[in-house]
Scaffold this active site. Structure first.
Site, PDB file in Angstrom:
ATOM      1  N   ARG A 280       0.846  -1.193   0.000  1.00 45.29           N
ATOM      2  CA  ARG A 280       0.000   0.000   0.000  1.00 45.29           C
ATOM      3  C   ARG A 280       0.884   1.247   0.000  1.00 45.29           C
ATOM      4  NH1 ARG A 280      -2.522   4.072   2.822  1.00 45.29           N
ATOM      5  NH2 ARG A 280      -4.701   4.428   2.255  1.00 45.29           N
ATOM      6  N   CYS A 281       1.988   1.192   0.739  1.00 44.32           N
ATOM      7  CA  CYS A 281       2.899   2.337   0.805  1.00 44.32           C
ATOM      8  C   CYS A 281       3.456   2.694  -0.561  1.00 44.32           C
ATOM      9  CB  CYS A 281       4.061   2.037   1.742  1.00 44.32           C
ATOM     10  SG  CYS A 281       3.612   1.488   3.393  1.00 44.32           S
TER      11      CYS A 281
END
Length: 427
Positions: free
Chosen positions: A416-417
């Site tokens: 997600r980062c």
């Protein structure tokens, strides 16, 4: 450039919809249609032990291996019908015109270590001789004082700190595209990054929104600007629904920035009604909200149990618009109850990192076991190394797509980062 073809509108994304709304993120789980990535490049090769802490790394990834893993991730998304575009390509296309390129160079030098007038002039002259794509790559890589056949002269070398090798610092954190900017609804927050090593990163998105033809004619709302006083980072921002945004008050995102963007959303957006501000421990293991809490389905979220205080309580602030004072803030302490309330759910499942085992949870949390990227309701992409968390997700009926992760994980961020959704289908 190898990724340039990805900047065209992909036939998997409905063109009429994209032309009307080039940005659209109204949830964490709507089918992902377009995502912004950045493939690790030469900037990784400038990581050396003396400057790891300054550049926010704990270790030095092996470049060919981290690129292979990143390509595996991008291909996994493409196989599910996601249009993958790259920050490097968009930035180069945004500065095609000479006057825009000159202004970009001015801005990047001003925000870098080359602040001496002679150094400024010499670095500017060198960069202006590069093509847009070469310029973007050079700025991302960083620039040694001894760069390119003595075109950066000994005078420049002597004027700057002689013990420091760079006249432009490298940007090894760029592959974490989620932090510098975040899409909310049909607008975007271009963020004030907390750490000096990362503050220049949001300049790329600033230029892309202003000058790239895919975005600059759409009157895109800017919810937060990078020149604001208080730090705000994208991994602390979760779009729970059209009406609700969760923001982590963390080591990198300030409480004041949370209030500022809430005011902006309430005054300029007719959909967002609530901002849920969640305080998390201000430690490296809990760097951002999405390292401890992500949404994976309509009624399911991952969570690292260690963020919960005694009796499962924590500091939560429900922020709503109020006509007289601007903001109405109500203090809460039960995360599960707050989430059920704002998502209008009777029941909500919190899936524990590491299956709830204290040793497995701590180990897999260090490698972002709670940091999942949902690409559709109940379908997530995760690191393969977090096998206990992955099996736990599957036991709750979540489809898990695993990605190679030995080198990617060294940057201390999950999938997600390193992905910035630009367009999701509404749910």
């Amino acid at each position: 450039m190898g990724h340039m073809l990805n900047t065209a509108f992909d036939n998997r994304v409905e063109k009429d919809s994209l032309n009307k709304y080039p940005l659209n993120v109204t949830s964490e789980i709507g089918a992902l249609k377009t995502v912004l990535l950045q493939r690790p490049g030469g900037e990784i090769e400038y990581l050396i032990p003396d400057y790891l802490e300054k550049l926010l790394f704990d270790d030095i990834p092996f470049l060919p291996a981290i690129q292979k893993e990143h390509d595996f991730f991008a291909d996994a998304l493409r196989k599910r019908g996601v249009e993958v575009i790259y920050l490097e390509d968009l930035a180069a296309e945004a500065i095609e015109k000479d006057e825009i390129r000159l202004q970009f160079i001015e801005d990047i030098i001003k925000e870098s270590c080359a602040n001496n007038e002679t150094a400024h002039q010499q670095v500017q002259e060198y960069l202006m001789n590069l093509s847009p794509s070469e310029l973007i790559r050079q700025v991302m890589n960083g620039m040694l004082k001894t760069t390119v056949d003595n075109k950066i002269t000994k005078d420049l070398y002597d004027m700057l700190d002689q013990n420091y090798p760079f006249c432009l610092d490298p940007m090894p954190n760029l592959y974490f595209t989620r932090d510098p900017a975040a899409v909310i609804g049909n607008g975007i927050s271009i963020n004030k990054m907390d750490r000096t090593a990362r503050q220049r990163e949001s300049l790329f998105m600033d230029y892309i929104m202003k000058f790239h033809p895919r975005f600059n004619s759409s009157n895109i709302p800017i919810w937060y600007n990078r020149d604001r006083e208080h730090s705000l980072e994208g991994r602390d921002m979760l779009v729970l629904s059209k009406e609700v945004v969760a923001i982590g008050i963390s080591d990198r995102t300030s409480k004041k920035a949370t209030e500022d963007i809430a005011l902006s959303l309430f005054s300029r957006d007719n959909q967002v009604k609530k901002v849920v501000a969640i305080e998390i421990p201000k430690t490296r293991a809990f760097m951002h909200l999405d390292t401890v809490f992500t949404m994976v389905d309509r009624d399911k979220l991952t969570i690292h149990p260690a963020i919960l205080g005694p009796d499962g309580k924590m500091d939560i602030y429900m922020i709503e618009s109020e006509q007289m004072s601007g903001l109405k803030v109500t203090r809460r302490n039960n995360l599960l109850e707050v989430l059920k309330e704002v998502l209008h759910l009777r029941d909500l499942v919190l899936i524990p990192c590491g299956g709830g085992d204290p040793i497995a949870a701590a180990r897999e949390q260090w490698n972002d076991g709670s940091n999942t990227l949902a690409i559709a309701p109940g379908v997530v992409v995760t690191y393969d190394r977090n096998y206990i968390s992955n099996e736990t997700l599957r036991s709750y009926g979540v489809e898990v797509i695993e990605v190679l992760s030995s080198e990617l994980a060294r940057g201390r961020g999950g999938l997600r980062c390193m992905s910035m959704p630009l367009f999701r289908e509404d749910i």
